[in-house]
Design an enzyme around this catalytic site. Sequence first.
Site, mmCIF file in Angstrom:
data_model
loop_
_atom_site.group_PDB
_atom_site.id
_atom_site.type_symbol
_atom_site.label_atom_id
_atom_site.label_comp_id
_atom_site.label_asym_id
_atom_site.label_seq_id
_atom_site.Cartn_x
_atom_site.Cartn_y
_atom_site.Cartn_z
ATOM 1 N N ASP A 51 0.840 -1.203 0.000
ATOM 2 C CA ASP A 51 0.000 0.000 0.000
ATOM 3 C C ASP A 51 0.875 1.254 0.000
ATOM 4 O O ASP A 51 0.366 2.380 -0.039
ATOM 5 C CB ASP A 51 -1.008 -0.007 1.163
ATOM 6 C CG ASP A 51 -0.348 -0.063 2.518
ATOM 7 O OD1 ASP A 51 0.892 -0.203 2.591
ATOM 8 O OD2 ASP A 51 -1.081 0.026 3.532
ATOM 9 N N ASP A 90 -1.160 -6.061 -0.348
ATOM 10 C CA ASP A 90 -1.511 -5.422 0.919
ATOM 11 C C ASP A 90 -3.009 -5.149 0.998
ATOM 12 O O ASP A 90 -3.604 -4.643 0.039
ATOM 13 C CB ASP A 90 -0.794 -4.063 1.030
ATOM 14 C CG ASP A 90 0.369 -4.095 1.996
ATOM 15 O OD1 ASP A 90 0.445 -5.025 2.835
ATOM 16 O OD2 ASP A 90 1.222 -3.194 1.910
ATOM 17 N N GLU A 189 8.915 -4.286 10.642
ATOM 18 C CA GLU A 189 9.416 -3.011 10.113
ATOM 19 C C GLU A 189 10.013 -2.133 11.216
ATOM 20 O O GLU A 189 9.396 -1.908 12.258
ATOM 21 C CB GLU A 189 8.261 -2.264 9.404
ATOM 22 C CG GLU A 189 8.711 -0.957 8.784
ATOM 23 C CD GLU A 189 7.715 -0.374 7.778
ATOM 24 O OE1 GLU A 189 6.702 -1.034 7.463
ATOM 25 O OE2 GLU A 189 7.961 0.751 7.311
#
Length: 272
Positions: A51, A90, A189
Site C-alpha cells: 500500500d 496489501d 518493520e
Amino acid sequence: MSVHKEIKRVTTHVLSEMKLQGEKISMLTSYDYSMAKLVDQAGIDVILVGDSAANVMAGHETTLPITLDQMIYHGKSVVKAVTRCLVVVDMPFGTYQGNSLEALNSAIKIMKITHADAVKLEGGSEVIESVQRILSAGIPVMGHLGLMPQSINRYGTYVVRAKEEDEANKLLKDAKLLEEAGCFAIVLEKIPASLGTKVAKELKIPIIGIGAGGGVDGQVLVIHDMLGITQEFSPRFLRRYHNLAAEIKGAVGHYIKDVKSKDFPNEKEQYE
Ligand code: KIV
C-alpha cells in the site's frame, strides 16, 4: 544447492523451505506490469504489491488514502507480469480492522480479481479475528508488525518501534499469535536488530525485515527507494542500488535538447 535456483514457482511452502535451509528470502515491492516483469525476471522470491503505492504511485503523504479497488488494480497488473515469484497484495487501511466479515470479503475480492497468492495486513492481537477468518477461507496471510504505517496517526512519528521492553514483549507475543493462527510469514518493520533476530529464532515461519537487521529470514524494500527514484526518503535501513532519478532526468533532458535543436527525429527516424 539453493532452493532459489531450483524452483520454477515460489510458493509459501518454498519460503518455509528457504528458512529451514538458511537461505535468505528476497522481497521487493512493485505496483505495475512493466516493473513487476523486470523484477520477476531478475529472480526475486516475493513481490509485495504494497500500500506504499499510495506514496510512490499517487503522491499521498501516508498509506491511508489508497482504496481496495486501487490495490486491486495494482495487484492485477503485477500478477499479469510474473511467472515465478510469489505475489502478496496489501490489504488497505479500513478494509479489515474491526470487522472480520468485512476483512474476509475484502480478502476474497483481492484474491478473486487479482489472482494473487496471498494478502498482507498490519497488526497483532487487535486484528487476530480478521486474520483467522481470512485464513479459514484458505487465503494465505502475511502479518506485519513493528512500524505499521497504517497506524501513523496513532503514533504521530515513523521512529524505530519496540525499543522499550513492554513494546518488544507485545511484538513477540503478537508474532507468536500470528504464527499460531496460521500466517505463513511476517514482515517486521523498523525495530531493533536484536529483537528481529529473537523473533526469527523463536518462530518457525519466515520473518522478513525492513529495518529489522540481518538476523531475520529475508529482506524487503520499496523498489522506488532502492532504485533511487525517490530521493527525499533516506532512512538508515535503506541501501540505494542505483540513482535512477539522475538517469531519468538526464535522459529526459537529453530528449528535450534534441527536440528543441531539431536533432530528433533524424532521417532514419521518420517515414518516406
Ligand atoms: O507497503 C509496503 O511497501 C510495505 C513494506 C514497507 C513492507 O508494507
